[in-house]
Design an enzyme around this catalytic site. Structure first.
Site, PDB file in Angstrom:
ATOM      1  N   GLY A 144     -11.852  -3.910  -9.023  1.00  0.00           N
ATOM      2  CA  GLY A 144     -11.571  -2.922  -7.983  1.00  0.00           C
ATOM      3  C   GLY A 144     -12.466  -1.709  -8.089  1.00  0.00           C
ATOM      4  N   GLY A 155      -8.156   1.923 -11.766  1.00  0.00           N
ATOM      5  CA  GLY A 155      -9.162   2.147 -12.800  1.00  0.00           C
ATOM      6  C   GLY A 155      -8.689   1.757 -14.187  1.00  0.00           C
ATOM      7  CB  ILE A 167      -0.716  -3.965 -10.226  1.00  0.00           C
ATOM      8  CG1 ILE A 167      -1.793  -3.183 -10.957  1.00  0.00           C
ATOM      9  CG2 ILE A 167       0.178  -4.685 -11.175  1.00  0.00           C
ATOM     10  CD1 ILE A 167      -1.246  -2.090 -11.904  1.00  0.00           C
ATOM     11  CG  ASN A 168      -1.985  -2.158  -3.799  1.00  0.00           C
ATOM     12  OD1 ASN A 168      -2.730  -1.195  -3.933  1.00  0.00           O
ATOM     13  ND2 ASN A 168      -1.876  -2.810  -2.659  1.00  0.00           N
ATOM     14  CB  CYS A 207      -0.931   0.055   1.196  1.00  0.00           C
ATOM     15  SG  CYS A 207      -1.918   1.551   1.144  1.00  0.00           S
TER      16      CYS A 207
END
Ligand SMILES: Cc1cc2nc3c(=O)[nH]c(=O)nc-3n(C[C@H](O)[C@H](O)[C@H](O)COP(=O)(O)OP(=O)(O)OC[C@H]3O[C@@H](n4cnc5c(N)ncnc54)[C@H](O)[C@@H]3O)c2cc1C
Ligand SMILES: Cc1cc2nc3c(=O)[nH]c(=O)nc-3n(C[C@H](O)[C@H](O)[C@H](O)COP(=O)(O)O)c2cc1C
Ligand code: FES
Lengths: 264, 301
Positions: free
Chosen positions: B265, B217, B191-192, B130
């Protein structure tokens, strides 16, 4: 009612003041929409993905359509201002907790309670539906609306539901100054306050209310609008029951909060 | 009859569609929109050993084709999570993947140990990536040795299968995938978000209080597909792919790049039905192309 993303149809749109639009949309969401709640309005522009939060300004008597009054502030609202009768518009709703009318009716020592409605600028539209619902519930309301100048959109409509006063920054209508100046100038008595408007106004109202209850409608940048992303929080005095930290979600725990419970 | 089941580290998912941690709460909020029973798994918001208040607002902003977020991993802490969110999820016939965050190895281990006894938890996903917490979580995800060590440490303290969630904010994603694998990870997810920034030019201010935020996005999808491809070719463990997925076609693309499963997401925010529509889209694609088993297409390019 369950929340949903649904397609509505534009019934009408008009420009009611410079940059301020009045949009009526036929939608199933209307059946359970109340004062203080809002909807997310989607653009057709795939580069501007997030829903735009806009408050419920009115619900038609047949519960068939909602009315949104908004200011053109950027990409999304600019697109909305070009919507025309018959156009489709996608909505997410109904979002947030609105005003609790029975709680407002029971507030204070006087019978019936006197509820003071304060709206500033683009915070005015949601107060109109509140004035209407209070009147329907037999609650006495006094509306004080604050504008920049004499382009006092919606003002005449408030008079149908409440005693109505006005303040303008330039003094062109009513009291010169803000809504609190108008409350003081007219010696308006009240048992509680309901308010929506810019943050400095809400801070001043929280102070002004003193021991009397004040219910304020807050704004924050939102992503999901449904309480999942934790983007839209406000600091709370007590540890919030959901988050277990001193943060409440404006989109789901609000947008209407008891002013004494939030740190603004 | 088409078969959409996939198996990752011994856990069988009814279909390969999950949602991205942090975009779905613990499922409760979106259960008003979608039947959670239809999802392969619910991946929960990152949870730490103690409650975290997160960052100041504004925490989110829109950018072209996506958004930035700097939530700062606000969460109610593991105890509340176990008492409230797990019983809620127990009502559904779907797999539960708990996303774990921490500031130190000890934090992660504490949560992993606490969850070891919870039957409702099928897998752990470790967020070492994060970008929004300053205390160092990102360091675990950007340094090979750190990543390998923390993976090994967590594996030593839990019997649950462990997914290491990788950050894209590195020069060589294949190396990071290999580090997680050698640390003993059962799977990796990626992926983060990609670290980004937006400036409000009218106010001469950062759009986010945290200055930087993680971008997600549709705009990041090509980067994510590339990284999933590179990572999945560098390791033998399964890969869960994510980054801008909105439709069944997007999901298929990630699977062809090498993902065994996918997560939706931020597009949940745009279309709250996106996850179930993804499942349907995958099935339609399979029917259209005469594919009997979804596993046939994993890494097929
Ligand atoms: C609960 C709530 C109720 C609201 N009710 C009304 C209303 O009744 N009438 C009205 O005119 N406005 C209202 N607003 C403000 C309105 O949401 C913004 O003006 C609008 O989102 C701007 O979008 P844009 O695309 O035109 O601007 P852009 O600047 O292009 O928007 C970019 C992004 O920032 C977000 N954003 C920009 N300004 C705001 C803001 N002030 N608050 C929250 N998000 C913002 C947008 O939603 C979008 O995601 C409300 C906001 C909230 C949170
Ligand atoms: C608001 C928000 C909160 C997120 N919170 C977490 C989190 O708590 N833990 C985590 O591992 N990833 C988190 N992520 C990252 C997503 O799970 C996902 O990896 C990333 O957003 C890319 O996918 P997308 O483009 O489909 O959103 C978050 C993303 C967003 C947008
Ligand atoms: S906007 Fe996502 S929690 Fe409020």
């Amino acid at each position: 009612m369950m929340k949903s993303k649904t397609k509505g149809t534009v019934l009408s749109q008009s420009c009611i003041a410079p940059g301020i639009y009045d949009l009526k949309i036929k939608t199933t969401l209307a059946s359970d929409a109340h004062a203080g709640q809002f909807v997310g309005v989607f653009t057709k522009d795939a580069s501007a993905l997030l829903p735009r939060p806009i408050s419920i300004c009115g619900v038609s008597d047949d519960k068939d359509s909602i009315r949104l009054v908004y200011r053109v502030a950027g990409k999304g609202t600019d697109e909305f201002s070009r919507l025309d009768e018959g156009d489709d518009v996608w909505l997410l709703g109904v979002l947030g907790n609105g005003y609790d009318i029975s709680k407002l009716a029971a507030v204070g020592n006087t019978e019936p309670a006197r509820v003071l409605l304060l709206g500033g600028g683009i915070g005015i539209p949601p107060m109109l539906e509140l004035a209407k619902e209070l009147k329907a519930a037999g609650v006495n309301a006094v509306s004080v609306m604050g504008y920049r100048d004499d382009k006092a959109f919606l003002l005449d409509e408030f008079t149908a539901y409440s005693d109505t006063y006005v303040a303008t920054e330039d003094g062109s209508l009513g009291t010169k100054g803000n809504v609190l100046d108008a409350v003081r100038e007219n010696n308006i008595a009240f048992d509680c306050i309901c308010a929506c408007g810019p943050m400095p106004m809400l801070r001043a109202i929280k102070q002004f209310a003193g021991d009397k209850p004040a219910f304020i409608s807050l704004e924050e940048r939102m992503a999901c609008g449904v309480g999942a992303c934790l983007g839209c929080v406000v600091k709370t005095k007590e540890v919030d029951h959901h988050s277990h930290v001193n943060n409440a979600r404006i989109c789901t725990d609000g947008p209407v909060f008891d002013a004494s419970e939030v740190e603004i | 009859m088409i078969k959409t089941e996939v198996t990752i580290a011994g856990v069988t998912f009814k279909n390969p569609v999950m949602e991205g941690s942090g975009t779905f709460g613990s499922g409760m909020e979106y259960s008003e929109f979608v039947d959670l029973n239809k999802l392969g798994a619910v991946v929960t918001k990152g949870v730490a050993n103690v409650p975290w208040p997160g960052n100041p607002t504004p925490r989110v902003c829109e950018v072209y084709g996506g958004m930035l977020n700097a939530i700062g991993l606000q969460n109610p802490g593991i105890e509340v999570f176990c008492e409230r969110d797990l019983p809620f999820l127990a009502k559904y016939d779907t797999k539960v993947i708990v996303n774990v965050c921490g500031r130190s190895v000890g934090d992660y281990v504490e949560v992993a140990e606490r969850l070891s006894g919870e039957d409702r938890v099928d897998m752990l996903e470790i967020n070492v990536s994060c970008p929004n917490v300053k205390e160092g979580a990102i360091a675990f995800g950007t340094d090979r040795t750190c990543l390998e060590n923390i993976t090994r440490e967590i594996k030593a303290h839990t019997k649950k299968p462990v997914i290491m969630k990788l950050t894209p904010n590195v020069t060589n994603i294949a190396e990071m995938a290999m580090a997680a694998e050698s640390g003993g990870a059962d799977a990796i997810s990626l992926i983060n978000t990609i670290t980004g920034m937006k400036i409000d030019i009218e106010r001469r201010r950062f759009a986010l209080a945290n200055k930087t935020g993680g971008m997600s996005g549709p705009a990041i999808k090509p980067i994510a597909v590339r990284m999933v491809y590179q990572a999945s070719h560098a390791v033998k463990i399964p890969v869960i792919g994510m980054g801008g997925i909105a439709t069944g076609e997007d999901a298929i693309e990630f699977m062809m790049a090498g993902a065994s499963a996918v997560s939706v997401g931020m597009m949940n925010f745009v279309n709250p039905y996106a996850t179930v529509e993804c499942v349907k889209g995958i099935e339609d694609y399979m029917t259209r192309h005469g594919i009997e088993d979804i596993n046939e297409i994993i890494g097929c390019v």
